[in-house]
Design a protein around this motif. Structure first.
Motif, PDB file in Angstrom:
ATOM      1  N   THR A 105      45.472 -11.808  11.910  1.00 22.31           N
ATOM      2  CA  THR A 105      44.826 -11.699  10.603  1.00 22.31           C
ATOM      3  C   THR A 105      45.535 -12.521   9.530  1.00 22.31           C
ATOM      4  O   THR A 105      45.054 -12.597   8.398  1.00 22.31           O
ATOM      5  CB  THR A 105      44.772 -10.236  10.144  1.00 22.31           C
ATOM      6  N   SER A 106      46.647 -13.149   9.869  1.00 21.25           N
ATOM      7  CA  SER A 106      47.409 -13.938   8.905  1.00 21.25           C
ATOM      8  C   SER A 106      46.506 -14.976   8.236  1.00 21.25           C
ATOM      9  O   SER A 106      45.783 -15.708   8.903  1.00 21.25           O
ATOM     10  CB  SER A 106      48.573 -14.630   9.616  1.00 21.25           C
ATOM     11  N   GLY A 107      46.535 -15.026   6.916  1.00 19.69           N
ATOM     12  CA  GLY A 107      45.696 -15.959   6.175  1.00 19.69           C
ATOM     13  C   GLY A 107      44.281 -15.465   5.965  1.00 19.69           C
ATOM     14  O   GLY A 107      43.482 -16.118   5.304  1.00 19.69           O
ATOM     15  N   GLY A 108      43.960 -14.312   6.517  1.00 23.47           N
ATOM     16  CA  GLY A 108      42.618 -13.754   6.373  1.00 23.47           C
ATOM     17  C   GLY A 108      42.491 -12.918   5.114  1.00 23.47           C
ATOM     18  O   GLY A 108      43.463 -12.649   4.418  1.00 23.47           O
ATOM     19  N   GLN A 109      41.267 -12.553   4.848  1.00 19.31           N
ATOM     20  CA  GLN A 109      41.004 -11.675   3.714  1.00 19.31           C
ATOM     21  C   GLN A 109      39.837 -10.781   4.048  1.00 19.31           C
ATOM     22  O   GLN A 109      39.044 -11.088   4.937  1.00 19.31           O
ATOM     23  CB  GLN A 109      40.734 -12.481   2.456  1.00 19.31           C
ATOM     24  N   GLY A 110      39.733  -9.683   3.324  1.00 19.36           N
ATOM     25  CA  GLY A 110      38.644  -8.765   3.589  1.00 19.36           C
ATOM     26  C   GLY A 110      38.366  -7.864   2.418  1.00 19.36           C
ATOM     27  O   GLY A 110      39.115  -7.817   1.436  1.00 19.36           O
ATOM     28  N   LYS A 111      37.273  -7.134   2.548  1.00 21.91           N
ATOM     29  CA  LYS A 111      36.838  -6.205   1.515  1.00 21.91           C
ATOM     30  C   LYS A 111      36.176  -5.033   2.219  1.00 21.91           C
ATOM     31  O   LYS A 111      35.520  -5.207   3.247  1.00 21.91           O
ATOM     32  CB  LYS A 111      35.843  -6.899   0.591  1.00 21.91           C
ATOM     33  N   ALA A 112      36.341  -3.844   1.659  1.00 19.39           N
ATOM     34  CA  ALA A 112      35.666  -2.664   2.184  1.00 19.39           C
ATOM     35  C   ALA A 112      34.965  -1.965   1.026  1.00 19.39           C
ATOM     36  O   ALA A 112      35.566  -1.757  -0.037  1.00 19.39           O
ATOM     37  CB  ALA A 112      36.659  -1.716   2.851  1.00 19.39           C
ATOM     38  N   ASN A 113      33.700  -1.641   1.219  1.00 21.31           N
ATOM     39  CA  ASN A 113      32.934  -0.861   0.247  1.00 21.31           C
ATOM     40  C   ASN A 113      32.822   0.549   0.799  1.00 21.31           C
ATOM     41  O   ASN A 113      32.255   0.757   1.872  1.00 21.31           O
ATOM     42  CB  ASN A 113      31.547  -1.461   0.031  1.00 21.31           C
ATOM     43  N   ILE A 114      33.365   1.507   0.059  1.00 17.60           N
ATOM     44  CA  ILE A 114      33.399   2.896   0.493  1.00 17.60           C
ATOM     45  C   ILE A 114      32.372   3.667  -0.320  1.00 17.60           C
ATOM     46  O   ILE A 114      32.408   3.651  -1.553  1.00 17.60           O
ATOM     47  CB  ILE A 114      34.810   3.484   0.275  1.00 17.60           C
ATOM     48  N   GLN A 115      31.449   4.330   0.377  1.00 20.05           N
ATOM     49  CA  GLN A 115      30.394   5.104  -0.290  1.00 20.05           C
ATOM     50  C   GLN A 115      30.553   6.558   0.127  1.00 20.05           C
ATOM     51  O   GLN A 115      30.502   6.879   1.313  1.00 20.05           O
ATOM     52  CB  GLN A 115      29.018   4.583   0.138  1.00 20.05           C
ATOM     53  N   LYS A 127      44.245   0.180   0.305  1.00 16.88           N
ATOM     54  CA  LYS A 127      44.572   1.472  -0.303  1.00 16.88           C
ATOM     55  C   LYS A 127      43.758   1.630  -1.576  1.00 16.88           C
ATOM     56  O   LYS A 127      43.405   0.649  -2.220  1.00 16.88           O
ATOM     57  CB  LYS A 127      46.064   1.557  -0.609  1.00 16.88           C
ATOM     58  N   GLY A 128      43.449   2.877  -1.912  1.00 22.01           N
ATOM     59  CA  GLY A 128      42.687   3.153  -3.123  1.00 22.01           C
ATOM     60  C   GLY A 128      42.605   4.638  -3.369  1.00 22.01           C
ATOM     61  O   GLY A 128      43.139   5.448  -2.611  1.00 22.01           O
ATOM     62  N   ASP A 129      41.917   4.987  -4.415  1.00 22.65           N
ATOM     63  CA  ASP A 129      41.735   6.386  -4.790  1.00 22.65           C
ATOM     64  C   ASP A 129      40.374   6.850  -4.280  1.00 22.65           C
ATOM     65  O   ASP A 129      39.378   6.822  -5.007  1.00 22.65           O
ATOM     66  CB  ASP A 129      41.836   6.531  -6.319  1.00 22.65           C
ATOM     67  N   PHE A 130      40.315   7.217  -3.009  1.00 18.27           N
ATOM     68  CA  PHE A 130      39.061   7.656  -2.411  1.00 18.27           C
ATOM     69  C   PHE A 130      39.335   8.737  -1.384  1.00 18.27           C
ATOM     70  O   PHE A 130      40.443   8.870  -0.871  1.00 18.27           O
ATOM     71  CB  PHE A 130      38.304   6.489  -1.771  1.00 18.27           C
ATOM     72  N   LYS A 131      38.311   9.526  -1.105  1.00 18.65           N
ATOM     73  CA  LYS A 131      38.360  10.590  -0.100  1.00 18.65           C
ATOM     74  C   LYS A 131      37.416  10.212   1.034  1.00 18.65           C
ATOM     75  O   LYS A 131      36.346   9.645   0.809  1.00 18.65           O
ATOM     76  CB  LYS A 131      37.920  11.934  -0.685  1.00 18.65           C
ATOM     77  N   ILE A 132      37.812  10.548   2.241  1.00 17.78           N
ATOM     78  CA  ILE A 132      36.966  10.318   3.416  1.00 17.78           C
ATOM     79  C   ILE A 132      36.370  11.669   3.822  1.00 17.78           C
ATOM     80  O   ILE A 132      37.115  12.615   4.106  1.00 17.78           O
ATOM     81  CB  ILE A 132      37.771   9.705   4.581  1.00 17.78           C
ATOM     82  N   THR A 133      35.048  11.760   3.821  1.00 21.33           N
ATOM     83  CA  THR A 133      34.334  12.977   4.211  1.00 21.33           C
ATOM     84  C   THR A 133      33.393  12.627   5.365  1.00 21.33           C
ATOM     85  O   THR A 133      33.194  11.447   5.664  1.00 21.33           O
ATOM     86  CB  THR A 133      33.506  13.528   3.032  1.00 21.33           C
ATOM     87  N   PRO A 134      32.777  13.608   5.995  1.00 18.12           N
ATOM     88  CA  PRO A 134      31.821  13.300   7.064  1.00 18.12           C
ATOM     89  C   PRO A 134      30.645  12.443   6.592  1.00 18.12           C
ATOM     90  O   PRO A 134      30.013  11.764   7.392  1.00 18.12           O
ATOM     91  CB  PRO A 134      31.343  14.682   7.526  1.00 18.12           C
TER      92      PRO A 134
END
Length: 163
Positions: free
Chosen positions: A71-81, A104-111
């Motif tokens: 993954t070196s040199g890579g980038q990414g994004k995650a949209n959490i709903q 990392k971020g301020d989010f909770k993972i639920t079902p």
């Protein structure tokens, strides 16, 4: 004779293609035990495994033969709903070690949480996948987790096992 051999090879290849395609479907991946206890998705030339917990996402990237993709040199994004009506948050996935990206971020993972991941790895086309991290993996809810601290990732692969 040569034409017969070429025709036979092409015909054999065409007949085998559905079997190769089946090996990388979401249904097939759902039958596998993810190596890090996350959820597996096929995305272009990659297998992506997302391990999600409150405030942190870890994405493992391999090819279809389970060989790690750097993954070196890579980038990414995650949209959490957080469910259909819940808050949506975007976090940046950054390469941290070998074939691993983290956010990392301020989010909770639920079902009900869904996570849409988009990655750009040098030498490959941009890929994306959708996850429901706490959805059943078809194994009765049994998961095998590997927990990595940042210090461990910078040194050797040490694993703390949780069952």
């Amino acid at each position: 004779m040569r034409r017969l051999i070429v025709t036979s090879v092409l015909l054999s290849t065409m007949l085998m293609m559905p079997y190769f395609a089946l090996a990388h479907t979401e249904g097939h991946l759902a039958t596998l035990t993810p190596p890090h206890g996350g959820q597996l998705r096929a995305s272009g030339p990659f297998h992506l495994e997302l391990v999600a917990k409150d405030g942190e996402l870890t994405l493992y990237i391999t090819d279809h033969g389970d060989k790690p993709i750097a993954t070196s040199g890579g980038q990414g994004k995650a949209n959490i709903q957080a469910g259909q009506e819940g808050k949506r948050q975007s976090v940046v996935l950054e390469p941290v070690y070998a074939n691993i990206m983290k956010a990392k971020g301020d989010f909770k993972i639920t079902p009900e949480t869904t996570v849409a991941v988009f990655i750009a790895i040098p030498g490959h086309e941009t890929q994306g996948a959708n996850f429901m991290p706490l959805a059943s993996n078809g194994k009765g809810g049994e998961h095998h987790h590997h927990v990595h601290s940042d210090a461990e990732e910078d040194s050797e692969h040490k694993h703390e096992h949780k069952h």
